[in-house]
Design an enzyme around this catalytic site. Structure first.
Site, PDB file in Angstrom:
ATOM      1  CB  THR B 281      83.116  13.804  49.077  1.00 55.03           C
ATOM      2  OG1 THR B 281      82.766  12.482  48.706  1.00 55.03           O
ATOM      3  CG2 THR B 281      82.351  14.783  48.205  1.00 55.03           C
ATOM      4  CB  SER B 287      81.034  11.463  40.402  1.00 54.47           C
ATOM      5  OG  SER B 287      79.709  11.378  40.840  1.00 54.47           O
ATOM      6  N   GLY B 320      80.442  13.209  57.348  1.00 58.11           N
ATOM      7  CA  GLY B 320      79.686  12.795  58.531  1.00 58.11           C
ATOM      8  C   GLY B 320      80.562  12.829  59.765  1.00 58.11           C
ATOM      9  NE  ARG B 453      41.693   4.551  54.058  1.00 55.67           N
ATOM     10  CZ  ARG B 453      41.128   5.591  54.664  1.00 55.67           C
ATOM     11  NH1 ARG B 453      40.859   5.548  55.954  1.00 55.67           N
ATOM     12  NH2 ARG B 453      40.816   6.677  53.976  1.00 55.67           N
ATOM     13  N   GLY B 536      47.191  10.040  52.917  1.00 52.36           N
ATOM     14  CA  GLY B 536      47.520  11.065  53.907  1.00 52.36           C
ATOM     15  C   GLY B 536      48.253  10.481  55.103  1.00 52.36           C
ATOM     16  CD  GLU B 559      80.067   3.904  50.460  1.00 47.94           C
ATOM     17  OE1 GLU B 559      80.746   3.400  49.552  1.00 47.94           O
ATOM     18  OE2 GLU B 559      80.539   4.146  51.584  1.00 47.94           O
ATOM     19  CG  ASP B 561      75.160   9.767  40.345  1.00 50.15           C
ATOM     20  OD1 ASP B 561      74.202  10.412  40.785  1.00 50.15           O
ATOM     21  OD2 ASP B 561      75.205   9.292  39.194  1.00 50.15           O
TER      22      ASP B 561
END
Lengths: 762, 762
Positions: B281, B287, B320, B453, B536, B559, B561
């Site tokens: 990229t 894209s 990365g 809960r 919360g 990978e 859009d």
């Protein structure tokens, strides 16, 4: 046989070259294409066996032309054909001519015809294939661009209404270079920075804005909401820290306390000399806040009230300002006098000394890192029999007299509690207004970026802005229209709140709850679209969307879980605003269900169910009818359903539970009708005609995109037929397309300070 | 007149007390209620004027009974009436009796009747009002609880398939106490921690798992995906860091390089001795990756290739491993030989020395903080004429021979590029599998919490688990069913990928792209529901959902859009897998559109459009037909629409643009059909009958919730009528209700290590 000069030596064969090139250039030949080409070659009487062999070698997928050959072909074609040809065969003919005029003349009309037939069979549309050889390729999509001509400033003024001056004052402060964004990462650093910024806001008078003049304020509640909203363009931790201190803590003292409390506390709250908390929610009781368990036990002997947390999970939780800065808190607890429980009341309870040391009996734990809003120091609080003077009971709705007797003008504990809560409805105005500001900021960033960012384009044409793509328009334009619609309805809500009376208080509470839920859901969904629409850029912290998303995510929960709120709105609609809002008790609803007369429902218009003409689809009256029809029919169906279930012997609690989804839709349909009406109302009142066309389009886009979302319901009901819902989808697309050119200007209208659009991409 | 002993002295008046209490206790009296009560009082001949006045004082909203009075009434009523009475009047009668037997006898049947009439008019249903005086109140809703009896372990084994051993191995490592969660906050710390954990994974052999044995691996590609998926239960930064190193960097060398590259690099990549990047990229090309601008210029003189970034925005972005650790990178760049551009190829380019110093000519900037995945060090890379030996061109699909000539078996640059990309489809398998694992983890946390809960409950009954509420079930149960459905389809995709041939490669690429988009959208939506459903608690970092949400948010972008991918899937469907996948060139589509014969579409069944019986609605055959019908008709409609637009003279680029929304739906409909089919296929192959009823329910819930989502389409089309879509909604509710008791067990099936469910609430 592969011979790079063979074409040159046999120029008539150039007739085949464009087709060969096109077929190899962008794909691998399919069996059908191969077959068609082979047939074409074989059918040409004017080439001999050797030439045929030469051509057929290029029909073998096992042995394709080399990359260099392909490039050479392209070069050859481009050199020969300067102008656009009608088809690959005429292009081929031009090639032949370029190399050998004589041969060109020899190409018979029949030959050309057979070529064109083959082209057509293969599916090589001349216009499309031609683009392969061109450097420029304009399309309708390419031409779309930002070119708006409505008066941006006038629309800004319309949105600002009477609040322009306040807005400018806030913007001046947050645009100052000293007003930096808090650093993210280290919690304590961020919290201290946000606290310091909050002090600056207080110094500028924003903290006390809503309080009476005698306590340093301006008595301007409307301005307070404007400040919350405008601050939201900057940093949402700051807004919430601000809201906790001046809204929750300050307003609870203001609305639930009496004169003595105002005198004692308001000035110091407004100046942030006295940081405090709003301690209602408990670990075990959030939505069902009526069930909270903290006790406040009155002692006649020494006229004190002792605040106590009965067990670990009855602690106050998520309390803003608690982990670090809060010195006092409005604590909600069950008042016990002589062992009689008088229900939940509010008390001012100390947490820390002014030096910041914890008071004896108070235990606080930090809630730690959250998804967002990390500039706000949320904490848990436990009270171990902390005694306060009886005077620190906030006694607007109930109190303890000098004889130690409880008094209140409201008989029922339940009703008293919800009346008390009702006065705090301001939070359900501030939050959606903050949420909408966040959505506007996200849309501004995403739309500006999408107007600049180019990706893909027509073959050999320039790349086009991604906002020119239909899918991108569908992502961003309807939310932009909705943000305008919501703007006016939140202004309406604010005005209703400022003028509320005993008679319409319940209606306004329902309206606030519904708009809070609707707007915060909208913001969550919109920011998700903005994130995806800005791709990797939208994932980087520097581009603001991550913080907007993370910070607002909890808006759907705090000030009331949206799903619970929407069901309360529905219940309120069922009882026609008659009953206290917020109560999950159903008796009052039965009264309504049992007694309700048949409602006069709007009837379907048998002609309109199939109308698809533009005039009708863009008619604001049609939009209002459709929204009202849905609202009325879905409400009436819910009432009938509940009545039927209960008549059939189902427990009311079960009946309401199994109708939960239906009830949420009742609430949404009500809110959508209000939002549309208020948008129309605002447009009606616009004096400047130059604004109307754009506003009309926005209103239509909002209305039609809501109808499109609800088309399943309309079709099920028969209010519309398929032809109409399809036409509506088309119109949503069309309006988005038309508004694309105005999109950037429509975000400029929001007039968000540039330094707040910290996004590098905006 | 208000006299606390008046009732005692006039015990017959107790007959009125329950009604008075109920009306004051939970509401403020409405005018109608007041009027009815007043009529009732006045109509009673057996009370005198004074008694009448006494009673009527309690009908004055200006002067309501005091809170104490109300409490006293309640106490009085509770003391008298131990058992459940049929109505408020019989309760009143019991009260009279309790205080004075004589008077009770005097209450005539007519009197009672008039009371009961009033009760009914007011709408006080006896069952409901009775609950006010009871301590216990059971409802159907209250009774729902976790009580599953299907064999959890067997279902886990079914999900694991052949991969149980690998899964256990990974779980053993990530469950080790040494495998702590990385600290959040400080970027560098988190990145170093994640890097260290990655090294541990490499030491355990996971890094080289997919590589051939000669390079330290196991040659087990399926296992590699299993590892990615299982690691996703732990920390997603770790998964992505792992995926960048061993998947993107490693696999690019493996799939795009030849033997010499494998020998040179794979062992060190698998052991993490050589950290690297995947640099595709660029800032200006994400894209539209085909348009990337980095150049790789071959020099015949010294047999080197020079990598260069032509301008600022042609830098590699979001890479990365680049900001801190990467020493080499697979760089995608346009190969230039003798000034001829041969399109995009891949090259191994050094970034840093093994000591971590930047190579001359390489400039790297840190992308900084992101919304999530902050354990991964993304960066931007600029190359200023960095020369590499020609041997470092990854030459699987093209290369430069000893004479400096370009060679490739694929003629077209375009096709070569997409063929190359096609080999990297593994990323579009790893990502959705990781995404699904994240969704499963979120659902496990949310469902466990919602089972425990409690909030709200019937009047005077206990609070009930929030998972007993319909709205909560609708939030969590359909996604749970969908996560099962997707599990099987991702296993199917993996198997297809492992066995792919030249013939089905394009189909598998489309399948991977579509499942990547569908699954990651599902994960984003599901985690949003999980966050809201846990209120919360779901916002606190300690409860894992914030990290899951923030980390996976980018999965919809990287990978590929999702919106772009779904349109590519549609294009692929239009061309019946014929063409290279990923190309945005439309010529091949025209070929199809122009040549396609009429498709034989499934026809509507005129009886089925209205069938609403359970047998039909739960029939898996019906589900498959409905899915197939939609897929076929939406595809065929898209083809006809495109053809019509182009025949009408619209440029193909425009035609595809304005059909973008339609095309996305084509892609989604295709994927949904595949997902349903593969779920059914998996169920068919289950040998253990004890699993089938639960799996059938899950499959039905998945199918019907998808149909419900698409009901607008089905109604528009006429494939279903409103009675049927309403019945389907009801069935979705019913199935969710039935599966509620299995929900916790169905998350136990995922068998996520407890330490990975770090959530305090889980």
């Amino acid at each position: 046989m592969v011979n790079s000069t063979y074409f040159e030596n046999n120029p008539k064969l150039y007739l085949f070259l464009p087709m060969l090139y096109v077929l190899w250039a962008d794909s691998v030949l399919s069996k059908r294409e191969l077959q068609l080409l082979e047939e074409l070659i074989k059918s040409q009487k004017w080439i001999n066996a050797e030439e045929q062999d030469f051509l057929e070698q290029y029909l073998n997928p096992e042995n394709p032309p080399s990359p260099q050959t392909l490039k050479k072909w392209r070069k050859t074609i481009l050199e020969a054909a300067e102008t656009q040809e009608e088809s690959l065969s005429t292009l081929g003919k031009a090639l032949v001519k370029h190399h050998d005029k004589e041969h060109e003349a020899a190409i018979s009309p029949e030959t050309l015809e057979s070529f064109q037939e083959a082209e057509e069979k293969i599916g090589l549309l001349h216009k499309e294939t031609n683009y392969i050889f061109q450097k420029k390729h304009d399309t309708v999509t390419s031409q779309l661009q930002t070119e708006s001509d409505f008066p941006v400033k006038k629309l800004t003024q319309l949105l600002e209404g009477t609040q322009g001056e306040t807005i400018q004052k806030v913007k001046a402060v947050i645009s100052d270079p000293s007003f930096k964004y808090p650093d993210k990462g280290d919690l304590q650093t961020e919290r201290e920075q946000v606290y310091a910024l909050c002090k600056t806001l207080a110094e500028n008078g924003f903290g006390s804005w809503a309080f009476p003049k005698e306590y340093g304020g301006k008595g301007d509640m409307e301005g307070y909401f404007t400040i919350m909203e405008t601050l939201s363009y900057h940093d949402l931790s700051l807004v919430i820290k601000f809201g906790v201190q001046f809204g929750l803590w300050g307003m609870s003292v203001f609305f639930l306390g009496s004169e003595k409390h105002h005198q004692k506390y308001l000035t110091d709250i407004g100046s942030l000399k006295l940081p405090g908390c709003f301690a209602m929610t408990e670990t075990n009781h959030g939505s069902n806040v009526k069930g909270l368990e903290t006790t406040a036990t009155y002692s006649k002997a020494d006229k004190t009230i002792t605040i106590n947390t009965p067990h670990e999970k009855a602690c106050k939780e998520y309390i803003g300002n608690a982990a670090m800065h809060g010195q006092k808190a409005t604590v909600f607890a069950k008042l016990i006098i002589d062992e009689v429980d008088y229900g939940v009341s509010a008390f001012v309870v100390p947490l820390r000394t002014s030096e910041g040391n914890l008071i004896d009996g108070v235990r606080i734990e930090d809630c730690g890192r959250k998804m967002g809003l990390n500039g706000v120091d949320n904490g848990k609080i436990w009270f171990d029999n902390v005694a306060i003077p009886v005077d620190d009971m906030l006694d607007k709705f109930s109190g303890i007299d000098d004889h130690g007797e409880f008094f209140s003008s409201i008989s029922s504990d339940n009703r008293r509690f919800f009346t008390m809560l009702g006065t705090l409805v301001g939070g359900r105005i501030g939050i959606p207004r903050s949420a909408l500001a966040a959505a506007k900021k996200g849309l501004t960033i995403a739309i500006r970026y999408s107007d600049q960012r180019k990706q893909f384009g027509p073959k050999n044409g320039e790349e086009v802005p991604i906002l020119n793509y239909r899918m991108h328009q569908r992502r961003l334009l309807p939310p932009l229209a909705t943000s305008y619609a919501l703007h006016f309805s939140l202004q309406y809500l604010t005005k209703r709140f400022l003028n509320k009376t005993e008679d319409d208080a319940r209606e306004i509470e329902a309206l606030a709850a519904g708009l809070k839920a609707y707007t915060t859901w909208f913001t969550t969904a919109t920011l998700q679209e903005c994130r995806e629409a800005t791709g990797g850029k939208g994932y980087l912290w520097e581009n603001a969307i991550p913080a907007l998303k993370a910070d607002t995510d909890i808006y759907t929960t705090f000030e009331g879980d949206n799903t619970v709120l929407m069901q309360l709105v529905a219940k309120n609609r069922l009882t026609e605003f008659k009953q206290e809002f917020g109560d999950m008790d159903f008796i009052t609803v039965f009264n309504y269900l049992t007694n309700s007369a048949k409602v006069n429902l709007i009837e379907k218009n048998p002609i309109a169910v199939r109308r698809t003409d533009d005039e009708h689809l863009l008619d604001l009256e049609f939009h209002e009818s459709a929204f009202r029809y849905r609202e009325e029919h879905i409400l009436s169906a819910a009432a009938q359903r509940l009545k039927r279930l209960i008549d059939d012997g189902m427990d009311s609690f079960d009946a309401f539970n199994v109708s939960g989804h239906h009830l949420v839709n009742v609430g949404i349909a009500y809110i959508e009708r209000i939002v549309l009406e208020q948008f129309h109302e605002a447009i009606k009142n616009v004096e400047d005609e130059s604004l109307k066309p754009t506003l009309d389009k926005l209103a239509s886009l909002f209305a039609l995109s809501v109808i499109e979302k609800n088309k399943g319901w309309y079709l099920e009901d028969g209010y519309m037929e398929g032809v109409k819902t399809k036409a509506i989808r088309k119109m949503v697309n069309q309006l988005s397309w038309e508004l694309r050119k105005d999109a950037v200007a429509l975000t400029e209208v929001f007039d968000i300070p540039e330094n707040c659009l910290a996004a590098a991409i905006a």
